[in-house]
Motif scaffolding. Structure first.
Motif, PDB file in Angstrom:
ATOM      1  N   HIS A 117      65.399  50.257   6.357  1.00  0.00           N
ATOM      2  CA  HIS A 117      65.695  49.056   7.132  1.00  0.00           C
ATOM      3  C   HIS A 117      64.631  48.858   8.212  1.00  0.00           C
ATOM      4  O   HIS A 117      64.145  47.747   8.423  1.00  0.00           O
ATOM      5  CB  HIS A 117      67.088  49.208   7.753  1.00  0.00           C
ATOM      6  CG  HIS A 117      67.620  47.969   8.399  1.00  0.00           C
ATOM      7  ND1 HIS A 117      67.218  46.704   8.044  1.00  0.00           N
ATOM      8  CD2 HIS A 117      68.541  47.800   9.361  1.00  0.00           C
ATOM      9  CE1 HIS A 117      67.865  45.818   8.786  1.00  0.00           C
ATOM     10  NE2 HIS A 117      68.666  46.463   9.587  1.00  0.00           N
ATOM     11  N   THR A 224      67.568  41.677  14.689  1.00  0.00           N
ATOM     12  CA  THR A 224      68.893  42.047  14.182  1.00  0.00           C
ATOM     13  C   THR A 224      70.063  41.409  14.935  1.00  0.00           C
ATOM     14  O   THR A 224      71.100  41.155  14.339  1.00  0.00           O
ATOM     15  CB  THR A 224      69.088  43.579  14.205  1.00  0.00           C
ATOM     16  OG1 THR A 224      68.821  44.049  15.513  1.00  0.00           O
ATOM     17  CG2 THR A 224      68.192  44.275  13.214  1.00  0.00           C
ATOM     18  N   ASP A 277      77.304  41.526  13.620  1.00  0.00           N
ATOM     19  CA  ASP A 277      75.931  41.192  13.224  1.00  0.00           C
ATOM     20  C   ASP A 277      75.182  42.459  12.809  1.00  0.00           C
ATOM     21  O   ASP A 277      75.727  43.571  12.848  1.00  0.00           O
ATOM     22  CB  ASP A 277      75.192  40.455  14.358  1.00  0.00           C
ATOM     23  CG  ASP A 277      75.133  41.273  15.631  1.00  0.00           C
ATOM     24  OD1 ASP A 277      75.651  42.406  15.624  1.00  0.00           O
ATOM     25  OD2 ASP A 277      74.583  40.780  16.623  1.00  0.00           O
ATOM     26  N   SER A 278      73.940  42.283  12.407  1.00  0.00           N
ATOM     27  CA  SER A 278      73.169  43.415  11.882  1.00  0.00           C
ATOM     28  C   SER A 278      73.002  44.509  12.931  1.00  0.00           C
ATOM     29  O   SER A 278      72.997  45.691  12.614  1.00  0.00           O
ATOM     30  CB  SER A 278      71.785  42.945  11.447  1.00  0.00           C
ATOM     31  OG  SER A 278      71.896  42.031  10.416  1.00  0.00           O
ATOM     32  N   ARG A 281      76.085  46.683  13.132  1.00  0.00           N
ATOM     33  CA  ARG A 281      76.178  47.579  11.977  1.00  0.00           C
ATOM     34  C   ARG A 281      75.190  48.730  12.106  1.00  0.00           C
ATOM     35  O   ARG A 281      75.465  49.852  11.698  1.00  0.00           O
ATOM     36  CB  ARG A 281      75.931  46.789  10.686  1.00  0.00           C
ATOM     37  CG  ARG A 281      77.073  45.845  10.349  1.00  0.00           C
ATOM     38  CD  ARG A 281      76.889  45.218   8.999  1.00  0.00           C
ATOM     39  NE  ARG A 281      75.942  44.125   9.024  1.00  0.00           N
ATOM     40  CZ  ARG A 281      76.278  42.843   9.211  1.00  0.00           C
ATOM     41  NH1 ARG A 281      77.538  42.500   9.369  1.00  0.00           N
ATOM     42  NH2 ARG A 281      75.366  41.903   9.223  1.00  0.00           N
ATOM     43  N   TYR A 282      74.054  48.432  12.728  1.00  0.00           N
ATOM     44  CA  TYR A 282      73.091  49.505  13.006  1.00  0.00           C
ATOM     45  C   TYR A 282      73.710  50.527  13.947  1.00  0.00           C
ATOM     46  O   TYR A 282      73.662  51.737  13.701  1.00  0.00           O
ATOM     47  CB  TYR A 282      71.810  48.896  13.593  1.00  0.00           C
ATOM     48  CG  TYR A 282      71.002  49.828  14.463  1.00  0.00           C
ATOM     49  CD1 TYR A 282      70.237  50.837  13.898  1.00  0.00           C
ATOM     50  CD2 TYR A 282      71.017  49.702  15.850  1.00  0.00           C
ATOM     51  CE1 TYR A 282      69.510  51.700  14.697  1.00  0.00           C
ATOM     52  CE2 TYR A 282      70.298  50.553  16.656  1.00  0.00           C
ATOM     53  CZ  TYR A 282      69.546  51.556  16.080  1.00  0.00           C
ATOM     54  OH  TYR A 282      68.830  52.415  16.874  1.00  0.00           O
ATOM     55  N   ASP A 400      64.649  36.703   7.709  1.00  0.00           N
ATOM     56  CA  ASP A 400      65.954  37.285   8.009  1.00  0.00           C
ATOM     57  C   ASP A 400      66.673  37.746   6.749  1.00  0.00           C
ATOM     58  O   ASP A 400      67.522  38.643   6.809  1.00  0.00           O
ATOM     59  CB  ASP A 400      66.834  36.273   8.747  1.00  0.00           C
ATOM     60  CG  ASP A 400      66.268  35.931  10.106  1.00  0.00           C
ATOM     61  OD1 ASP A 400      65.558  36.787  10.664  1.00  0.00           O
ATOM     62  OD2 ASP A 400      66.524  34.827  10.594  1.00  0.00           O
ATOM     63  N   ILE A 404      68.810  41.080   6.275  1.00  0.00           N
ATOM     64  CA  ILE A 404      70.194  41.114   5.798  1.00  0.00           C
ATOM     65  C   ILE A 404      70.327  42.045   4.598  1.00  0.00           C
ATOM     66  O   ILE A 404      71.280  42.820   4.516  1.00  0.00           O
ATOM     67  CB  ILE A 404      70.689  39.686   5.470  1.00  0.00           C
ATOM     68  CG1 ILE A 404      70.816  38.885   6.767  1.00  0.00           C
ATOM     69  CG2 ILE A 404      72.029  39.731   4.752  1.00  0.00           C
ATOM     70  CD1 ILE A 404      71.052  37.426   6.568  1.00  0.00           C
ATOM     71  N   THR A 407      70.439  45.432   6.129  1.00  0.00           N
ATOM     72  CA  THR A 407      71.672  45.794   6.825  1.00  0.00           C
ATOM     73  C   THR A 407      72.817  46.050   5.850  1.00  0.00           C
ATOM     74  O   THR A 407      73.764  46.746   6.169  1.00  0.00           O
ATOM     75  CB  THR A 407      72.059  44.713   7.852  1.00  0.00           C
ATOM     76  OG1 THR A 407      73.074  45.244   8.690  1.00  0.00           O
ATOM     77  CG2 THR A 407      72.606  43.492   7.202  1.00  0.00           C
ATOM     78  N   GLN A 408      72.720  45.452   4.643  1.00  0.00           N
ATOM     79  CA  GLN A 408      73.791  45.673   3.667  1.00  0.00           C
ATOM     80  C   GLN A 408      73.682  47.030   2.994  1.00  0.00           C
ATOM     81  O   GLN A 408      74.613  47.452   2.327  1.00  0.00           O
ATOM     82  CB  GLN A 408      73.742  44.588   2.594  1.00  0.00           C
ATOM     83  CG  GLN A 408      74.223  43.250   3.090  1.00  0.00           C
ATOM     84  CD  GLN A 408      74.301  42.241   1.978  1.00  0.00           C
ATOM     85  OE1 GLN A 408      73.661  42.383   0.937  1.00  0.00           O
ATOM     86  NE2 GLN A 408      75.076  41.207   2.194  1.00  0.00           N
TER      87      GLN A 408
END
Lengths: 417, 248
Positions: A117, A224, A277-278, A281-282, A400, A404, A407-408
């Motif tokens: 990532h 992010t 948001d990303s 999640r991070y 972006d 994304i 991040t998934q």
């Protein structure tokens, strides 16, 4: 005056940010994504169909190759589904070993994710840092199973072998001087648990290092924060699980809610995001690495004090020991039947789910009483995540989309199966 | 799990009409309740399951197709091994030896062949439920699409269509998803050979990829065996066996 039109952009399948073999057909309005249509299946191997033609034990190795960055967790889901149908007991020591290796796998997966990532978003150095620690954990895989990645270590009723007393060593070579090799072998003199304890002491500081590089990094936040926002309601509708669901603020973790193995005896917390948001999640995943580290520590402590069996004694399911086989006729018969035919499961259906690093990894087995599954369905966590890419990417810029996908935590081995 | 399968069945009986969940319908297998729902009732049932506060199945974990065409068929049914070794005793017309040239198809059956299986999860009550929906027509299996109730069903239904050829009525984009562009057939059906029908290679003379019939032979390494292992034989079967033993 020039005519302005939407145009269609083909992204992948051969693209470094496509995480393998994703082909995206993007409908663009300038640099803004109007519609994203992921084309998957380029890595489809028909694992589920193959499983229908093999005895149960021979499919364990295929499970490693589904999500090939969190190998043992896949095996775990599969093996648990078999155990559910068989109704067989797993020795406590094996449960602790499984818990420990699930968490090692979680760190392995999250390190791979963080590195990739970071690389996608432009932080090249992250990749190098993360792979440094992955190496140590891969060595634990090697010590216990002989393979660095595709371990095939779990068995219905336990694990294949007990934790080893020695660690693999570095040797002198053209590229590595003797003194260098000795230095690298310093923490490998004891058993695997000694090595792992050394790792758990070092690791929190290393996570701090990653965070220094990213958490307050201006560019990282620009890329992010506010990207790929998913509300809790939509996250449920879209079938999100794991960090994707927790990043949206829903506290749901199978390790806590439907505990399996020994997760109910271990202390750990579930990190939950707020914005979905990303960036959240991070943060969730980074905290999960710290929690996993503490779980490994607790398991290792218990494992040191409690030796015992690691595989069920029921020889209808697990092979008898070699030495036993030489003297006992019945053991010989069990061994022969197990390796020529395997074991039969009772008629019925079972669904077993584990908290895989990416989300809920479930195995649904339909058995008609044979030695092979009648139908095996793997519920891969990445599949619904990628299905939601269209919704998450709409209205974002092209760059972006890469963030994304990152991040998934997409891995095609499990999505295409 | 705090809610047991029996408690869940009671709640279902309260919430759903009697023709959907009757006393015969809810089988508990291991730890999970499974109900069979007819395609006509599926959408209403799922809507209730989703909305009822006592159930609130807000998430669909999984949706998959199942082909029940050869359920319970073994490949190796000799009582004695004889002179032929284990693998040579495999039935020559079994599913494992299917190939393009000897694919005679499956015998006709009145039993419903295809089913869509839904796994639902209720986060509020921490329980799971399995719903099985058998398609009525075997030649033209059709089941209503649940994309209106659960958004994630979109890709799952495409997958079940691709692999089994189950049609989902009301799905607005039912394309193939996992197989190759231009693929023919539905590979997870029991009458689709494991080795496939065509193989692909790059032809250096034609300078393009060509498709040819597969050149490999199907073989069965470990035959499919169904053992009546005494540990798992259900009570009713043992009772019958006891009766038979007493009668003789």
């Amino acid at each position: 005056m020039p005519e302005i039109r939407n145009y269609t952009l083909n992204f992948g399948p051969q693209h470094p940010a496509a995480h393998g073999v994703l082909r995206l057909v993007l409908e663009m309005d300038g640099e803004v994504v109007e519609r994203a249509d992921p084309h998957i299946g380029l890595l489809h191997r028909g694992t589920e169909k193959l499983a229908e033609s093999k005895p149960y034990n021979q499919t364990i190795g295929y499970m490693d190759r589904l999500d090939y960055v969190s190998m043992m967790c896949n095996e775990h889901g599969y093996v648990m589904a078999i155990e559910k149908l068989l109704g067989c007991e797993v020795p406590l020591r094996a449960q602790y070993i499984r818990t420990m290796f699930d968490e090692i796998t979680r760190i392995l997966n999250h390190l791979m994710w963080l590195g990739a990532h970071g690389l996608d978003v432009g932080a090249m150095s992250m990749f190098l840092y993360c792979f440094r620690e992955r190496e140590d954990l891969m060595d634990c895989y090697e010590a216990v199973s002989g393979a660095r990645m595709h371990a095939t270590y779990y068995r219905p009723g336990g694990v294949a072998r007990d934790l080893p007393d020695i660690m693999p060593q570095y040797t002198e070579s053209r590229w590595r001087s003797k003194s260098n090799a000795n230095k690298m072998n310093e923490n490998r003199q004891g058993s695997m648990l000694d090595f792992l304890d050394d790792f758990t002491v070092r690791f929190p500081k290393l996570v701090d290092e990653y965070e220094t590089l990213l958490t307050d990094n201006r560019i990282w936040k620009q890329r992010t924060v506010g990207i790929g926002v998913v509300t809790p309601e939509r996250a449920l509708q879209l079938g999100f699980t794991g960090p994707m669901l927790r990043g949206s603020g829903i506290e749901w973790d199978l390790r806590k809610k439907q505990p399996y193995e020994v997760y109910d005896k271990i202390n750990f917390d579930i990190p939950v995001g707020t914005n979905g948001d990303s960036y959240d999640r991070y943060l969730v995943r980074v905290e999960e690495m710290r929690q996993s580290n503490s779980i490994i520590k607790q398991c290792s402590e218990w494992l040191r004090k409690n030796p015992g069996p690691i595989l069920t004694e029921d020889h209808k399911i697990s092979a008898p020991k070699r030495a036993e086989m030489k003297g006992d006729m019945e053991a010989l018969i069990h061994h022969f039947k197990l390796f020529t035919e395997g074991f039969c499961l009772p008629v019925g259906d079972a669904y077993a789910a584990v908290e895989h690093p990416k989300g809920e990894f479930g195995c649904y087995i339909v058995s008609d009483g044979a030695n092979k599954p009648y139908r095996l369905k793997v519920r891969a966590p990445g599949f619904p995540h990628l299905a939601a890419l269209d919704e998450m990417a709409r209205g974002h810029m092209l760059s972006d989309v890469v963030a994304i996908i990152g991040t998934q935590d997409i891995v095609f081995g499990e999505i295409d199966r | 799990m705090p809610v047991t399968a029996e408690q869940l069945l009671e709640r279902l009986q309260q919430a759903l009409p009697a023709e959907v969940v009757d006393a015969a319908n809810g089988q508990v297998c291991v730890d999970m309740l499974c109900i069979d729902v007819a395609p006509d009732n599926l959408l209403d049932t799922l809507q209730v399951l989703h909305d009822d506060p006592n159930l609130s199945f807000k998430q669909m974990s999984d949706l998959c197709g199942v082909d029940y065409a050869t359920f319970g068929d073994a490949e190796w049914s000799t009582e004695t091994g004889g002179s032929a070794s284990f693998s040579r005793a495999v039935d020559a017309n079994s599913i494992g030896t299917l190939s393009f040239s000897n694919n005679t198809g499956l015998p006709d059956s009145d039993q419903p062949r295809f089913a869509a299986v839904y796994h639902l999860l209720s986060l509020d009550h921490n329980m799971r439920l399995r719903i099985r929906c058998h398609a009525v027509d075997n030649d033209f299996p059709i089941v209503p699409s649940v994309t209106g109730q659960y958004a994630c069903a979109d890709w799952y239904e495409r997958e079940a269509f691709d692999l089994y050829g189950i049609l989902f009525d009301g799905h607005n984009d039912l394309r193939r998803i996992l197989t190759d562009y231009g693929f023919v057939g539905h590979p997870f059906r029991k009458d689709f050979p494991l080795i496939g029908n065509v193989e692909m290679r790059f032809d250096p003379i034609k300078k393009r990829v060509v498709y040819e019939p597969v050149s490999i032979e199907p073989r069965v390494l470990v035959p499919r065996v169904i053992r009546e292992d005494s540990r798992y034989v259900s009570d009713s079967v043992t009772d019958n066996a006891d009766d038979a033993a007493e009668a003789s």
